[in-house]
Design a protein around this motif. Sequence first.
Motif, PDB file in Angstrom:
ATOM      1  N   THR A   1       0.849  -1.182   0.000  1.00 36.11           N
ATOM      2  CA  THR A   1       0.000   0.000   0.000  1.00 36.11           C
ATOM      3  C   THR A   1       0.887   1.235   0.000  1.00 36.11           C
ATOM      4  N   THR A   2       0.554   2.183  -0.843  1.00 36.38           N
ATOM      5  CA  THR A   2       1.289   3.438  -0.871  1.00 36.38           C
ATOM      6  C   THR A   2       0.652   4.404   0.118  1.00 36.38           C
ATOM      7  N   SER A   3       1.394   5.419   0.464  1.00 34.21           N
ATOM      8  CA  SER A   3       0.838   6.465   1.325  1.00 34.21           C
ATOM      9  C   SER A   3       0.171   7.520   0.442  1.00 34.21           C
ATOM     10  N   ALA A   4      -0.577   8.430   1.084  1.00 38.39           N
ATOM     11  CA  ALA A   4      -1.163   9.545   0.332  1.00 38.39           C
ATOM     12  C   ALA A   4      -0.027  10.399  -0.217  1.00 38.39           C
ATOM     13  N   GLU A   5      -0.223  10.951  -1.388  1.00 38.58           N
ATOM     14  CA  GLU A   5       0.802  11.759  -2.046  1.00 38.58           C
ATOM     15  C   GLU A   5       0.249  13.129  -2.389  1.00 38.58           C
ATOM     16  N   CYS A   6       1.148  14.050  -2.770  1.00 42.22           N
ATOM     17  CA  CYS A   6       0.787  15.400  -3.219  1.00 42.22           C
ATOM     18  C   CYS A   6      -0.125  16.080  -2.208  1.00 42.22           C
ATOM     19  N   ALA A   7       0.350  16.145  -0.986  1.00 41.23           N
ATOM     20  CA  ALA A   7      -0.380  16.804   0.111  1.00 41.23           C
ATOM     21  C   ALA A   7      -1.761  16.191   0.314  1.00 41.23           C
ATOM     22  N   ASP A  14      -3.311   0.598  -3.298  1.00 41.04           N
ATOM     23  CA  ASP A  14      -2.679  -0.702  -3.127  1.00 41.04           C
ATOM     24  C   ASP A  14      -2.751  -1.447  -4.445  1.00 41.04           C
ATOM     25  N   PHE A  15      -1.824  -2.374  -4.612  1.00 40.61           N
ATOM     26  CA  PHE A  15      -1.693  -3.147  -5.835  1.00 40.61           C
ATOM     27  C   PHE A  15      -1.510  -4.608  -5.458  1.00 40.61           C
ATOM     28  N   ILE A  16      -2.087  -5.495  -6.228  1.00 38.67           N
ATOM     29  CA  ILE A  16      -1.863  -6.924  -6.047  1.00 38.67           C
ATOM     30  C   ILE A  16      -1.018  -7.368  -7.231  1.00 38.67           C
ATOM     31  N   VAL A  36      -5.796 -10.095 -10.902  1.00 35.38           N
ATOM     32  CA  VAL A  36      -7.158  -9.565 -10.909  1.00 35.38           C
ATOM     33  C   VAL A  36      -7.679  -9.496  -9.482  1.00 35.38           C
ATOM     34  N   ASP A  37      -8.737  -8.740  -9.286  1.00 28.77           N
ATOM     35  CA  ASP A  37      -9.350  -8.675  -7.959  1.00 28.77           C
ATOM     36  C   ASP A  37      -9.672 -10.075  -7.484  1.00 28.77           C
ATOM     37  N   ASP A  38      -9.509 -10.290  -6.230  1.00 29.89           N
ATOM     38  CA  ASP A  38      -9.694 -11.615  -5.672  1.00 29.89           C
ATOM     39  C   ASP A  38     -10.378 -11.477  -4.328  1.00 29.89           C
ATOM     40  N   ASP A  39     -11.226 -12.430  -4.013  1.00 31.01           N
ATOM     41  CA  ASP A  39     -11.901 -12.412  -2.719  1.00 31.01           C
ATOM     42  C   ASP A  39     -10.908 -12.530  -1.564  1.00 31.01           C
ATOM     43  N   VAL A  40      -9.738 -13.108  -1.849  1.00 28.15           N
ATOM     44  CA  VAL A  40      -8.723 -13.250  -0.804  1.00 28.15           C
ATOM     45  C   VAL A  40      -8.179 -11.881  -0.398  1.00 28.15           C
ATOM     46  N   TYR A  41      -8.155 -10.949  -1.346  1.00 29.41           N
ATOM     47  CA  TYR A  41      -7.655  -9.597  -1.102  1.00 29.41           C
ATOM     48  C   TYR A  41      -8.751  -8.582  -1.419  1.00 29.41           C
ATOM     49  N   PRO A  42      -9.742  -8.455  -0.566  1.00 32.54           N
ATOM     50  CA  PRO A  42     -10.840  -7.527  -0.863  1.00 32.54           C
ATOM     51  C   PRO A  42     -10.370  -6.069  -0.812  1.00 32.54           C
ATOM     52  N   ASP A  43     -11.119  -5.204  -1.491  1.00 33.88           N
ATOM     53  CA  ASP A  43     -10.833  -3.775  -1.421  1.00 33.88           C
ATOM     54  C   ASP A  43     -10.902  -3.324   0.030  1.00 33.88           C
ATOM     55  N   ARG A  44     -10.102  -2.307   0.357  1.00 31.45           N
ATOM     56  CA  ARG A  44     -10.068  -1.786   1.723  1.00 31.45           C
ATOM     57  C   ARG A  44     -10.645  -0.384   1.763  1.00 31.45           C
ATOM     58  N   PRO A  45     -11.253  -0.028   2.884  1.00 28.72           N
ATOM     59  CA  PRO A  45     -11.806   1.327   2.997  1.00 28.72           C
ATOM     60  C   PRO A  45     -10.709   2.388   2.884  1.00 28.72           C
ATOM     61  N   VAL A  47      -8.773   3.244   0.582  1.00 29.10           N
ATOM     62  CA  VAL A  47      -7.614   2.905  -0.234  1.00 29.10           C
ATOM     63  C   VAL A  47      -8.123   2.539  -1.626  1.00 29.10           C
ATOM     64  N   VAL A  48      -7.526   3.122  -2.662  1.00 30.69           N
ATOM     65  CA  VAL A  48      -7.922   2.858  -4.041  1.00 30.69           C
ATOM     66  C   VAL A  48      -7.094   1.685  -4.562  1.00 30.69           C
ATOM     67  N   ARG A  49      -7.739   0.704  -5.163  1.00 30.16           N
ATOM     68  CA  ARG A  49      -7.025  -0.440  -5.748  1.00 30.16           C
ATOM     69  C   ARG A  49      -6.501  -0.035  -7.117  1.00 30.16           C
ATOM     70  N   GLY A  50      -5.185   0.137  -7.214  1.00 34.15           N
ATOM     71  CA  GLY A  50      -4.561   0.470  -8.487  1.00 34.15           C
ATOM     72  C   GLY A  50      -4.397  -0.771  -9.344  1.00 34.15           C
ATOM     73  N   ARG A  51      -4.043  -0.585 -10.575  1.00 32.54           N
ATOM     74  CA  ARG A  51      -3.810  -1.692 -11.498  1.00 32.54           C
ATOM     75  C   ARG A  51      -2.375  -1.590 -12.000  1.00 32.54           C
ATOM     76  N   GLY A  52      -1.662  -2.680 -11.887  1.00 32.64           N
ATOM     77  CA  GLY A  52      -0.290  -2.702 -12.369  1.00 32.64           C
ATOM     78  C   GLY A  52      -0.199  -3.475 -13.665  1.00 32.64           C
ATOM     79  N   GLY A  53       0.395  -2.863 -14.670  1.00 34.54           N
ATOM     80  CA  GLY A  53       0.650  -3.568 -15.917  1.00 34.54           C
ATOM     81  C   GLY A  53       1.994  -4.269 -15.809  1.00 34.54           C
ATOM     82  N   PRO A  54       2.486  -4.795 -16.916  1.00 31.29           N
ATOM     83  CA  PRO A  54       3.801  -5.438 -16.879  1.00 31.29           C
ATOM     84  C   PRO A  54       4.851  -4.452 -16.355  1.00 31.29           C
ATOM     85  N   SER A  55       5.522  -4.841 -15.311  1.00 29.88           N
ATOM     86  CA  SER A  55       6.529  -3.994 -14.660  1.00 29.88           C
ATOM     87  C   SER A  55       7.678  -4.873 -14.218  1.00 29.88           C
TER      88      SER A  55
END
Length: 122
Positions: A1-7, A14-16, A36-45, A47-55
């Motif tokens: 999970t990343t912290s809030a940015e830009c003040a 967060d990213f899976i 992909v989104d998974d029930d094992v890792y549900p969204d959290r209050p 916190v925005v679930r980001g999407r990571g491409g090939p990295s």
Amino acid sequence: TTSAECAGVVAPRDFITLNRVERARGAIVVGGAALVDDDVYPDRPNVVRGRGGPSGWVIADDGNGGTILTYVINSDLRGWLSRRLVDLAISSVLLRFDAALRAYLLGCRRASAPTGSAATSR
């Protein structure tokens, strides 16, 4: 999970990601892809679930006793953010990561140096 940015304008994300590590042509390659989104890792209050491409990372010898670290990032932070704000947030995170990694590696070098010798930083 990343912290809030830009003040706080950019909310925490967060990213899976699934990573694979291999050695290739004398380098260490760490490749990642988003899961992909998974029930094992549900969204959290709040916190925005980001999407990571090939990295990934490539860690290679520079031929002069140092190391070249290349990081390829392909992320969709999601949400209604301007490209400029996203670029500022990501560059801020990467600069802090760089400083923390350098401090960590310098600490490792000092801890492994023989007693009475001075460790140098590159």
